[in-house]
Design an enzyme around this catalytic site. Structure first.
Site, mmCIF file in Angstrom:
data_model
loop_
_atom_site.group_PDB
_atom_site.id
_atom_site.type_symbol
_atom_site.label_atom_id
_atom_site.label_comp_id
_atom_site.label_asym_id
_atom_site.label_seq_id
_atom_site.Cartn_x
_atom_site.Cartn_y
_atom_site.Cartn_z
ATOM 1 N N GLU A 95 0.827 -1.205 0.000
ATOM 2 C CA GLU A 95 0.000 0.000 0.000
ATOM 3 C C GLU A 95 0.862 1.255 0.000
ATOM 4 O O GLU A 95 0.506 2.272 -0.606
ATOM 5 C CB GLU A 95 -0.955 0.000 1.195
ATOM 6 C CG GLU A 95 -2.158 -0.898 1.022
ATOM 7 C CD GLU A 95 -1.838 -2.386 1.098
ATOM 8 O OE1 GLU A 95 -0.772 -2.748 1.662
ATOM 9 O OE2 GLU A 95 -2.635 -3.198 0.595
ATOM 10 N N HIS B 13 -11.261 -6.593 8.034
ATOM 11 C CA HIS B 13 -11.986 -6.376 6.780
ATOM 12 C C HIS B 13 -13.336 -5.719 7.009
ATOM 13 O O HIS B 13 -14.240 -5.855 6.204
ATOM 14 C CB HIS B 13 -12.185 -7.704 6.047
ATOM 15 C CG HIS B 13 -10.900 -8.396 5.719
ATOM 16 N ND1 HIS B 13 -10.228 -9.185 6.632
ATOM 17 C CD2 HIS B 13 -10.144 -8.387 4.592
ATOM 18 C CE1 HIS B 13 -9.119 -9.645 6.086
ATOM 19 N NE2 HIS B 13 -9.032 -9.176 4.838
#
Lengths: 325, 439
Positions: A60, A129
């Site tokens: 990321e 998540h």
């Protein structure tokens, strides 16, 4: 007008903007051939090729750092973070570099990039998540933060974000990706400006304010209230930084009773800011304390996926409290 | 997990109770049915017992607080034996004063709160079938001495220039709502008065160095009645003097004879006897003004209210059918009612149905006064001390005569000054020719 759900609205808008402006590129994990894990970039690879739809390594920091470099050199990258909480690997790039660039360079450089992140619970995603980390970015000066809840707003706000000369973090409520279908405006220049809320209902008994995924439960609560002759005003903030103080304050002052619904953790959540602003600005008009309904101050529980989310029952409980106060 | 214990219904039609004394301390483990708190209502003082076994976690009302029925009194925590069980929050019940949903109340979180096919809580709208809106509760002041009020109610009170401590709150825990401020404004009409005169209290008159006495019971009733009269009548004053030298002589002559019959004969019965005859001649002063349909209601009988000062405050017992009674019977009734008023043994019937009131101020002092009409009556007569004063006589000589000041406050809506002057003359003529009062 095309009918589509929220995730289709993402790919539709990306395609529309990529067709309009060659500077727009998409990058992220599995966004290319795979079309993204939620299929938000489905079809783009075939349409625009590997130079503009870029599969990245699992980094990321690399995704956001690369996007920053591209944006400084005249491109308009749209980075996808596969799940919002993965962004923390790229957090430093976003808050220390992207957010600061315009200011560090005294306005010589800007970072016209978008970071898209599917966020929120209710999908049996577990701790890593399901989260809503939007407040981290609201609290980072230099970033715009938006969180649409409908397909039409997703089209208009993603387009605003791509065309913005400043970095925009766009959260997508992943449990609503396929929950609602609606007509979206076909006009290729249809935009929803950053910083403007939408009033979804108007009523005089209570104001419900929410954004993102919790808009679904908030509207369910509004329906349940309407069945009991309690008229609610429902405000969808849509944009968190900047946020539409004027609309919220106007209705808060008019009605005097406000319930603030957000699924992110309770303490120092975005609704804490809304509650504080209401208290500072229109206290004299309030009939009850601005009251939050939120997620808990715990890591997102895998085993209690639905229980964590503010549902209609808890929203009604809070409405009862402000009505009776 | 803790649970809130609320003020129980102590007796029929009792809506609140004053916490006299806590019988269990915070932190104490109390057993079910153990005396918890002593509560006084306007009817009785009772010991409220603990409803559960557990740790008394907090007193939610201080000694001296007046707590409406159904409002929080104490909080219990699980005892060492875990006897206090978790209470399921009920949106239709305790929500008004419940904990905020900060995500820590485990019971709020259910695995099925998706709003699909689930029975959602029923919302109780205030004013519908919720707590009675008109219920009399007391203005609650928190531990910092400020009244409990919602912000919009504070603003409204501030703009109207009225003091929140004078307002009864109808919300949970006695919290003052906007509707309470509006009701207070409507009741007193203070809105306009305050706007005109800008009644604001200087800070040094509101904080330390002052003592705030809650308006309760009789004081409150008197305050409201006086303000209703003050704001609801067109009060005018007629002051006269009567030469009652002959009445003094008559009374002194009859006093020992009355005493033989067990009657302490004062001047008042003579004045009342004269008054009943004057009221018969001037019926407009034995009347009341009915604003509801803008009419004047004339009374056939004369029921005289007699203002009596008691330790608890002003009481106005009613001497019924005074026009049917002679001086001796009037004297007996005056004595009976005044004694009962001071002893607090008046029947409810003894304080109702007055048509005209008399306030006898002379026994204490003062030259003359401006009495407040006992609304909705038409007038009130102030009777003052009989004193010897120098008077110019018809032959221009000056003599020491027994003089009596009479002050008649009347509602100008019912009668005009000339008529009242004639009434006053009528009354004085009788008092100056007192033998006729014995006829």
């Amino acid at each position: 007008m095309p009918v589509m759900n929220l995730v289709q609205a993402v790919s539709y808008t990306l395609a529309s903007e990529m067709a309009r402006d060659e500077a727009v590129v998409v990058l992220g994990e599995d966004v290319g051939k795979r079309g993204g894990v939620f299929l938000a970039t489905e079809g783009l690879y075939d349409q625009f090729g590997p130079d503009r739809v870029i599969d990245t390594p699992l980094s990321e920091a690399g995704i956001i750092g690369a996007a920053l470099g591209m944006s400084v050199h005249g491109m308009r990258p749209v980075a996808e973070i596969q799940f919002a909480e993965y962004v923390f690997h790229g957090f430093d790039q976003l808050v220390s570099q992207v957010a600061k660039l315009r200011y560090r360079s005294a306005g010589q450089f800007t970072a016209p990039l978008v970071v898209r992140m599917p966020a929120g619970g209710g999908v049996k995603g577990g701790h890593h998540h399901s989260q809503n980390p939007e407040t981290h970015f609201v609290h980072t000066a230099g970033l715009h933060v938006v969180y649409p809840s409908t397909p039409s707003d997703t089209v208009g706000m993603l387009r605003s974000a791509i065309r913005s000369n400043d970095p925009v973090v766009l959260f997508e409520p992943k449990r609503l990706y396929r929950a609602v279908k609606e007509d979206v405006p076909e006009d290729p220049d249809h935009i929803v400006p950053v910083g403007r809320a939408a009033v979804r209902r108007e009523g005089d008994d209570v104001v419900l304010v929410s954004y993102g995924g919790s808009m679904a439960e908030t509207l369910q609560a509004a329906d349940a209230l309407a069945e009991q002759d309690v008229a609610s005003t429902v405000i969808d903030l849509r944009s968190l930084m900047p946020w539409d103080r004027d609309t919220v304050l106007e209705h808060a002052a008019r009605v005097g009773r406000v319930v603030l619904v957000s699924e992110s953790p309770h303490t120092a959540g975005f609704m804490s800011e809304v509650a504080a602003t209401i208290s500072e600005q229109v206290l004299d008009h309030l009939l009850a304390p601005p009251t939050r309904v939120s997620g808990a101050d715990t890591p997102y529980p895998y085993a209690q996926d639905r229980a964590y989310l503010p549902g209609p029952r808890r929203i009604l409980h809070a409405v009862q409290r402000v009505l009776e106060y | 997990m803790s649970r809130i214990f609320t003020m129980p219904e102590l007796a029929e039609s009792v809506v609140e109770g004053e916490v006299v004394q806590w019988l269990a301390a915070v932190g104490e483990v109390v057993q079910e049915n153990q005396p918890l708190v002593e509560v006084m209502t306007d009817k009785v003082t009772v010991e409220v017992v603990a409803p559960y076994t557990g740790v008394l976690e907090a007193h939610l009302a201080a000694e001296g607080d007046v707590v409406p029925v159904g409002q929080p009194l104490a909080r219990f925590a699980d005892g060492p034996d875990g006897a206090v069980t978790a209470v399921e929050p009920d949106a239709a019940g305790e929500a008004g004063q419940g904990e905020a949903d900060d995500g820590s109340a485990r019971t709020l979180f259910t695995a099925h709160d998706a709003g699909e096919g689930e029975a959602l809580p029923r919302i109780r709208k205030p004013g519908a079938n919720a707590r009675p809106a008109a219920r009399e509760t007391t203005a609650a002041t928190g531990p910092y001495g400020r009244p409990l009020a919602v912000p919009a109610a504070r603003r409204k009170a501030r703009e109207a220039g009225i003091d929140l401590t004078a307002i009864q709150g109808s919300g949970p825990a006695g919290r003052i709502r906007v509707s309470d401020v509006e009701a207070a404004l409507a009741r007193t009409g203070a809105s306009q008065a305050a706007t005109r005169h800008g009644t604001t209290v200087a800070p040094e008159l509101a904080g330390p160095g002052t003592t705030r006495v809650p308006l309760r019971g009789m004081r409150r009733a008197i305050a409201r009645q006086m303000m209703d009269s003050h704001l609801g009548t067109a009060r005018a004053l007629q002051v006269d003097e009567a030469d009652v030298s002959d009445l003094v002589a008559l009374r002194n002559r009859l006093k020992p004879r009355a005493a033989e019959q067990g009657v302490s004969l004062s001047y008042l019965p003579f004045i009342l006897a004269a008054l009943t005859r004057s009221l018969a001649a001037f019926p407009m002063l034995n009347a009341r003004f009915d604003a509801s349909d803008e009419s004047i209601v004339l009374h056939d009988r004369v029921n005289l209210g007699l203002a009596v000062a008691t330790d608890a405050g002003l009481v106005v017992p009613v001497l019924r059918n005074a026009d049917q009674l002679g001086v001796m019977d009037l004297a007996r009734e005056v004595t009976r009612l005044a004694t009962a008023a001071r002893d607090g043994t008046l029947d409810p019937a003894d304080v109702q149905g007055g048509t005209f009131s008399v306030t006898n101020i002379g026994t204490i002092g003062g030259l003359f006064s401006l009495p407040v009409i006992n609304a909705p009556e038409a007038a009130i007569l102030g009777v003052h001390a009989i004193k010897k004063r120098p008077v110019v006589m018809p032959d221009d000589s000056i003599a020491a005569r027994h003089m009596l000041y009479l002050s008649l406050a009347f509602d100008h809506r019912l009668a005009d000054g000339a008529e009242v002057a004639h009434f006053s003359n009528h009354l004085i003529d009788q008092l100056q020719d007192p033998e006729t009062l014995l006829l």
